[in-house]
Each structure stands twice: as C-alpha cells, then as structure tokens.
Design an enzyme around this catalytic site. Structure first.
Site, PDB file in Angstrom:
ATOM      1  N   GLU A 126      17.254  46.086  19.880  1.00 44.70           N
ATOM      2  CA  GLU A 126      17.098  45.325  21.142  1.00 44.70           C
ATOM      3  C   GLU A 126      18.106  45.575  22.272  1.00 44.70           C
ATOM      4  OE1 GLU A 126      16.917  40.992  20.763  1.00 44.70           O
ATOM      5  OE2 GLU A 126      17.842  41.441  18.593  1.00 44.70           O
ATOM      6  N   LYS A 128      20.623  44.868  25.040  1.00 42.47           N
ATOM      7  CA  LYS A 128      21.895  43.679  25.000  1.00 42.47           C
ATOM      8  C   LYS A 128      22.020  42.901  26.386  1.00 42.47           C
ATOM      9  CE  LYS A 128      26.655  42.818  24.006  1.00 42.47           C
ATOM     10  NZ  LYS A 128      27.087  41.946  25.563  1.00 42.47           N
ATOM     11  N   ASP A 130      22.514  40.723  29.474  1.00 41.60           N
ATOM     12  CA  ASP A 130      23.931  40.466  30.194  1.00 41.60           C
ATOM     13  C   ASP A 130      23.856  38.903  30.748  1.00 41.60           C
ATOM     14  OD1 ASP A 130      26.482  40.674  30.898  1.00 41.60           O
ATOM     15  OD2 ASP A 130      26.073  41.906  32.911  1.00 41.60           O
ATOM     16  N   TYR A 238      17.979  36.090  19.837  1.00 41.40           N
ATOM     17  CA  TYR A 238      18.133  37.179  19.066  1.00 41.40           C
ATOM     18  C   TYR A 238      18.505  37.059  17.857  1.00 41.40           C
ATOM     19  CZ  TYR A 238      23.029  35.691  20.557  1.00 41.40           C
ATOM     20  OH  TYR A 238      23.986  35.182  20.813  1.00 41.40           O
ATOM     21  N   LYS A 324      27.406  50.077  24.114  1.00 40.01           N
ATOM     22  CA  LYS A 324      27.402  50.187  25.414  1.00 40.01           C
ATOM     23  C   LYS A 324      27.024  51.078  26.428  1.00 40.01           C
ATOM     24  CE  LYS A 324      28.839  45.701  25.579  1.00 40.01           C
ATOM     25  NZ  LYS A 324      30.092  45.339  26.166  1.00 40.01           N
ATOM     26  N   CYS A 418      63.022  42.017  37.007  1.00 44.38           N
ATOM     27  CA  CYS A 418      61.764  41.461  37.127  1.00 44.38           C
ATOM     28  C   CYS A 418      61.134  40.936  38.380  1.00 44.38           C
ATOM     29  CB  CYS A 418      61.907  40.200  36.258  1.00 44.38           C
ATOM     30  SG  CYS A 418      60.484  38.977  35.934  1.00 44.38           S
ATOM     31  N   CYS A 421      61.843  36.635  38.207  1.00 43.45           N
ATOM     32  CA  CYS A 421      63.147  35.913  37.889  1.00 43.45           C
ATOM     33  C   CYS A 421      64.475  36.951  38.078  1.00 43.45           C
ATOM     34  CB  CYS A 421      63.175  35.636  36.392  1.00 43.45           C
ATOM     35  SG  CYS A 421      63.584  36.832  35.210  1.00 43.45           S
ATOM     36  N   CYS A 448      60.861  42.448  30.842  1.00 45.15           N
ATOM     37  CA  CYS A 448      61.627  41.278  31.323  1.00 45.15           C
ATOM     38  C   CYS A 448      62.434  40.897  30.256  1.00 45.15           C
ATOM     39  CB  CYS A 448      61.061  40.379  32.196  1.00 45.15           C
ATOM     40  SG  CYS A 448      61.920  39.005  32.849  1.00 45.15           S
ATOM     41  N   CYS A 454      62.576  33.211  32.618  1.00 44.54           N
ATOM     42  CA  CYS A 454      61.907  33.712  33.578  1.00 44.54           C
ATOM     43  C   CYS A 454      60.593  32.685  33.533  1.00 44.54           C
ATOM     44  CB  CYS A 454      61.270  34.965  33.041  1.00 44.54           C
ATOM     45  SG  CYS A 454      60.121  35.969  34.208  1.00 44.54           S
TER      46      CYS A 454
END
Length: 788
Positions: A126, A128, A130, A238, A324, A418, A421, A448, A454
C-alpha cells in the site's frame, strides 16, 4: 405511540441512514445519494436533536466536536508500542529485506534440489501516506480514545480532535467486532483540501502551511477541537494491534473495512518480492495524480503467523519495509556555512542556502555532515548547489554545479577554535585493533575539547539528560536550560539536583507554582531505572537498547563503571568501538566527578541488583584467548590452546616445548604465543580480565553452576494479552532473571504462556499445541514461589 417515541424513532432512523451513507462514501468509495440529500438528512437530525437535547447520544454524527477547548493534552501509554518502519532507498535493499525474511522463515529454495517447488512469500502492499500516525481505540464498537504515536511508547490523547474527522466512525458498522479494538493508521490532508485551507489562511492574513503533512499535524494537535473540525482531515487505517481477526494482514484490513474503517483503495496483495517492485513502479508512475501526498510504498509479509515468527528489531518490525521514492531536487545558492556544536562536541557544518522550494517545502538550511563531506563535494561558499530532501525529509547538498561557480567563491575552512566557547578543536582518531596491532587513522569528526565548559555541549548534554527517555524531568525545556547555563546555575547534570526554589522562581517564565513543580519533578527523578540512568549519561554511541543491555548484563552502575572494554565486547550488540567509548567515558576524571556527585546527592538507580541470568557464563576460554589478537591464533587454534591448557595460569606457564607438542598447532602460531606470553604485563592483564569475568558471573567456569541454578533455565515463555498488575517489560525482566527466554510467538518449543485479558491468537495457538497457560494471578503466584 406517543409523539416523543416517534421522534426518538426518527432520530434513530436518521442516524442509521447517515452512518450507512458515511460507510458507503468513506469505506466503500461508493456513495449512493447526492450531497444535497445527505445534507438534508444531516440538517433534519441536527434540528430534531436541538429540539430534544435529552435524546442526543455521544455516537450521533452531529456530536463530532466537543464543547470546551483543552488546557493541554494528556499522556497515553500504548499497550503495544507503535514502532517505525525500516526504510529502503534502492532495489538492492528491498531484495536483501526479502532474502533475510526467507532465511529466517526457512523458505529459501534448496539450490541442490532442481525439482523443489519455487518458494516465495506473499506481501501486502500500500502507499505510504505522508501524515501523522495515530491509534484509535473502540470498546464495544464505540470510539473511546485516540492518541498520537509520540515516542512509540507514550503518545498524546487527541480523542476530541479525531472525533471531528468525518471518515472516522464514532460507532462501528456490523455486530461481530471484538469488545476491544485498536486500529492504527495515518491522519493526512488531501491535496485539494490543503490548497483550499491555505487559500483561507491567506485570505484571513494568516501564515499558510508549508505542506500537507505540516497542515495535518498542526490541525490534529489543536487544543480546540472546533479548529480541527474546520480542517479537511482524513484517516486511513494500515493495521491493528488487536490479534485474532484473520490469518492474513490483508484479510484483517478488509474486515476492518467492513466495520466502516477506511483502508487504502490502492491496497494490493502480490505473490513475491518482484510483485512488490512492480507495485512500487506502478504507484510511482501515478504518484503525482494521487489525491494525497506519499513518500513511498510499504511492503508487509501478509501471513500474520510469519510476522510473529520474524518478530522485531529494537525499533522496527522485521516483516515490513518502507520503500521510499527518490527525493525531488532543486538548484540554489550556498550563501554561507556555519558550524554547530553537538552534545559530544562534534563540530557540524551547516549550509545556509538561498531559500528554495524542494518537494513542496521551503528549504533554507542543509546538513553537510562533516568536513570530509565538504571535501568530497568540493563545495565552496557562493556555489550553485543541487539540494534534495533525502527520504523526502532531510535536506542535503548532493552536487556542486561547477560551471556556475563565481569568481569570488570562498573555500570552507575547518575552525581551529570552537565557535561557541573558543576551545581548541581536534580531529578524532579511529583506533582499529587487529592481530595484535593498532592501526590509527583520522576520523571524520572534528570535536570541541571544551567539554561541559562549552555552553553548547553543556546545553545539549542537559537536554539529553532530562529528556523523556532518559531521566524524564518534566518542565526543563530548551529555553529553561539555556537560562540555567547562561546564569551559571548549572555546570553539569549533577547541579540540577542542587537547584533551589529561590533560584528557579527568578527565571523567566516561572512563578510560585511552576517553580515548585519543577523542583518536585527534579526530586522525583532521583531514582530512575538503571537503563534510563545509563542512557541519560550521554555516553557516545550508547543508545537506549545498548543501555538496556548494560543494565541487564551488569546489574549496577558500579559494575558498568568498572567494566573493561575487553569485558564489554562479550555482551550482545557491543562491538570494540562502542566498548572503547564506554570504558573511555568512565575513565574520564570529569565524568567520575559527576558520578560521585550523583552518589552524594542520592541520585541512583532504583532497580540495581545482580547481573541477569541470560548473560552469565557468556564467555569461553577459546574466545578469551582469541581476544588478544595473537598472530596466527584465530578461532580454531584458540580452541586447540583452550582444550590443551584449560586455565589462564597454565597457558602463561607454557614453554616452547609444550607449545610445540599441541596437535595441529602450526610452528609459527606456537612462536607467536610464546612471544605473547613473554611480553611484560600480558599475564597481569589477562588475570585482571579473567577476575572481572569471575566477579561479573560471565566466566566460562560459571556456566554449569549458575545456569543450572536458575529456576527457569532453558525454558521459553510467551506473554500475551493485557496484564493488570505488571507491565510487559516488568514481567519479561522477572522471567529473564529466573533464566527464561521470553519469545514473541508460540511454537512447539514454548514452555508456558501467560495470558492476560483480551488474549488472542497466541492463546488459541497454545491450546492447539497443549502448552500450559497461566492467568496473571497464577503467574504472579508462581513468580513469588520461584523468587523466594
């Protein structure tokens, strides 16, 4: 006959007629009256009920909208988890799915038997949709509850909103439905309804929805069901979690259709996986003409007995697959690249794009994954790039249009500090160990090194720690945690348990009651289950399932902390890299400090105990020897050494002469063993590892004594139906602690079945095979006796 009785009869006739017309229109797609006639009947019913409100019933077609808006959605625990599906994006993955299923079911054709009949599996196919997955429950044919999928275990109660969806029956057709029926499906918005809704939104000055899925999700989660009722939503079933309706998935759906529940008109049963691929191609060719959005098709093995035999992985069934369709692509301009810092310090490049519509969604950002991907693409700031939505969901850059590269295009440089930080950024290293050697290579991730100093890492770590599947602290959202970190009230997860009412009430958005509620929620989280606590720590590569394995196998956080990487690899689904991450996490001094603070603050698991029986004696001496990666000592030669020496002490006491007397052990392998045992520190390491296996009950010498001591060792039990006193998880844990294996289906090897209320086909199967069946009360009594 008095007038009131006549009116009640007419109301009943109108309701029956409208229900039949709804069934014909939605379930059968075969309306028998024009819209004008339907409207006339509906208006007559509404007028009669307004004149005689005492005759209104909850299942009347006029009562789809509740009165007052809700303050919030209640939580609903799914009796049977709502799992997601595995995805395929290529034909090869579909064929592999079919092959795995055939191997597991033993339906592969014997290549040596030329006259054997061709074997295949039947599939139900069947589209799919959305939309948004929901569960709808009927009791005695009446709609009583509807819930979102949520995290699969817990969803939100959206009963009032689902009642407003016109093709969802408030009362089932027919009379042969079970007392309790739970159906599952997708709530979606058809394309035509979506276009009409957006026109209305624009006409009233509101922001239109980006796509039908967002519109459906937003409409279904309205606190005021009157808003939901104004939206053109539909429901398509379903499946169902209720057992025993039919022998095939397709037959089950057709039975649900007879009760007035809409199923996909594109539903089709095919005889083999080639039929699935043909179905995929057919739906794909007609995809744009369908009245609703889809992102793929779903294949399910049709025989329910085969579904039960295949069972589930951690988060998805082995008997179903979503294939898909390729995502749509567009060309746009890469305006800039920014770097985000994740929970473990990973630095991720994020592309900022000139906004473009891709598959009906406006895309302005896309992931670049890591700097290796940037190099592979050869992408530069200013380039024209092709953007696609992988699986119709995640935007990503797939290609650079080099002929459009401008003269001022700018290279993307890896940050040395980073961006949050300012700490140094280092590239990770991958250590691969094989045959006694360590091979070090550069990893794809830059990290980092500021750790919890951080703010970005600290905030992400805290969000993970308090999340529903971890410590489950309600009220600590992203904005609150950001305030706690910015004001330096929290520098580690342990600091959450030091927060005071006076500190919390000063935060933006808090008053007296909300502050007290948060302090109470934090206090209530102090004794989680061990698996939750392990998962909450945020150990790299340790998800929920790995945390559960660690909790069951080792039984306490102290043992998890003490475990060597070489010990952890004996546990299922924990490889060398994950074991290294776990051991490294607990060896870190900062993490040790946080764990000590947890102990001081009385944050500890509520279910600590001994390691589960299923993991006892899970090692072998041969495997222990093989683990040291001695050159020439693979499985066979390790077994020869184990049989000859039998103990670690005897192995390390061996000399060259003894090693050369071992039958069929090559001289090069014997020399490699001699070199290994003469290396400094190897004997002490081996003895340490062996002692830990003994301490944890995992040593090969523990096998006979401990496994035989388990009351239910070697038995296979099956749980079915709804248990009142225990959850399925609790019942399974207690059985496993007694040495039993808990299976998902009944077979001739099943030792006993525990049947709760609403038990279905598993109970029938147990009776057919004359397998002992216990009620929940009998089961609890037996557990109490065995656990003494």
């Amino acid at each position: 006959m008095n007038a009131k009785h006549t009116i009640a009869t007419r109301i009943a006739q109108l309701r029956a007629a409208i229900e039949q017309h709804d069934y014909n229109y939605y379930a059968l797609d075969a309306p028998t009256v024009p819209d004008s006639e339907y409207d006339r009947l509906f208006n007559e019913l509404r007028e009669l009920e307004q004149q005689h409100p005492e005759l209104i019933s909850a299942d009347s077609p006029t009562q789809r909208v509740s009165g007052q808006p809700l303050a919030a959605f209640k939580q609903v625990q799914h009796t049977v988890p709502m799992l997601s599906l595995g995805n395929a994006f290529a034909e090869e993955q579909v064929l592999e799915f079919a092959q795995r299923a055939q191997q597991a079911l033993g339906t592969e054709q014997d290549a040596d038997d030329l006259f054997a009949p061709e074997l295949s599996l039947e599939y139900c196919c069947e589209p799919k949709l959305d939309g948004l997955a929901v569960s709808i429950t009927y009791e005695n044919g009446m709609l009583v509850r509807a819930a979102t999928r949520g995290d699969g275990q817990t969803g939100e109660d959206i009963t009032a909103n689902v009642r407003t969806i016109r093709n969802v029956p408030l009362k089932l057709q027919g009379t042969d439905w079970p007392e309790l029926l739970e159906v599952r499906g997708e709530v979606y918005m058809p394309k035509a309804g979506f276009a009409e809704l957006n026109q209305r939104m624009l006409a009233t000055g509101q922001k239109p929805f980006a796509n039908p899925r967002n519109a459906a999700a937003g409409s279904l989660r309205q606190l005021d069901s009157k808003v939901t009722a104004s939206r053109p939503l539909e429901f398509c079933c379903y499946g169902t979690s209720t057992e025993g309706l039919a022998a095939q998935h397709s037959s089950t759906l057709q039975r649900l259709r007879q009760w007035g529940i809409m199923i996909s008109p594109e539903l089709k049963v095919v005889k083999d996986i080639q039929g699935c691929l043909a179905y995929y191609a057919d739906i794909g060719a007609r995809r744009m003409q369908l009245p609703y959005d889809i992102d793929g098709v779903v294949f399910k093995i049709n025989a329910l007995e085969q579904q039960r035999e295949l069972g589930f992985r951690a988060r998805e069934p082995r008997w179903a697959l979503a294939y898909k369709y390729a995502a749509q692509e567009e060309i746009t301009e890469l305006l800039d690249v920014e770097f985000q810092v994740g929970r473990t310090g990973a630095i991720t490049p994020v592309a900022r794009l000139k906004p473009v519509h891709v598959g009906g969604v406006m895309v302005a950002n896309a992931t670049l994954h890591n700097m290796d991907e940037v190099a592979r693409l050869g992408v530069m700031v200013g380039d024209s790039v092709i953007v696609r939505r992988a699986g119709d969901v995640i935007p990503q850059i797939t290609q650079v249009v080099l002929e459009r590269r401008p003269d001022n295009a700018r290279a993307i440089a890896t940050p040395t500090q980073c961006p949050v930080c300012g700490s140094r950024v280092e590239r990770t290293q991958l250590v691969r160990r094989s045959k006694g050697r360590e091979v070090i290579s550069e990893g794809a991730v830059w990290r980092c090194m500021g750790r919890l100093s951080c703010q970005a890492q600290l905030q992400q770590a805290l969000l993970h720690f308090v999340s529903r599947r971890a410590m489950d602290i309600d009220g600590l959202g992203e904005k609150i945690i950001e305030q706690l970190v910015t004001r330096e009230l929290v520098r580690s997860p342990a600091d959450l348990y030091r927060l005071t009412y006076e500190q919390v009430v000063e935060l933006d958005g808090f008053a007296d009651l909300s502050a007290r509620n948060l302090i109470s929620a934090i206090a209530k989280s102090k004794q989680p289950r061990l698996a939750r606590l392990i998962f909450a720590l945020g150990i790299p590569d340790v998800g929920e399932e790995t945390a559960k394995v660690l909790a069951r196998a080792l039984g306490s956080l102290a043992r998890v902390q003490q475990a060597y990487a070489q010990t952890l690899v004996w546990l299922p689904e924990i490889g060398a890299e994950v074991a290294h991450e776990i051991a490294s996490f607990f060896a870190d001094q900062h993490n040790q400090s946080v764990l000590r603070q947890f102990t001081e603050l009385q944050v500890q698991a509520s279910d600590e105990g001994q390691p589960a029986v299923e993991f006892q004696a899970c090692t072998t001496f041969a495997g222990f020897i093989e683990q040291f990666n001695i050159s020439g000592i693979a499985r066979t030669n390790a077994q020869r050494l184990a049989e000859h020496f039998q103990t670690v002490e005897a192995l390390f006491a061996a000399d060259w002469l003894t090693l050369n007397t071992i039958e069929r052990l090559p001289k090069k392998a014997a020399q490699a063993v001699q070199d290994f045992i003469q290396q400094a520190g190897q004997r002490e390491l081996a003895l340490r590892l062996e002692q830990q296996l003994l301490d944890f009950g995992m040593h090969w010498s523990c096998q006979r004594e401990q496994v035989q001591a388990a009351a239910l060792a070697g038995q296979t039990w099956v749980l079915t139906g709804t248990l009142e006193e225990l959850t399925r998880s609790q019942a399974k844990t207690r059985l496993e602690q007694l040495g039993a294996k808990v299976a998902g289906s009944v077979s001739a090897k099943t030792s006993c079945v525990v049947a709760g209320s609403s038990a279905g086909s598993k109970l029938s199967r147990a009776h057919e095979l004359a397998i002992p069946v216990l009620t929940e009360a009998e089961f609890l009594t037996q557990l109490a006796e065995l656990e003494q």
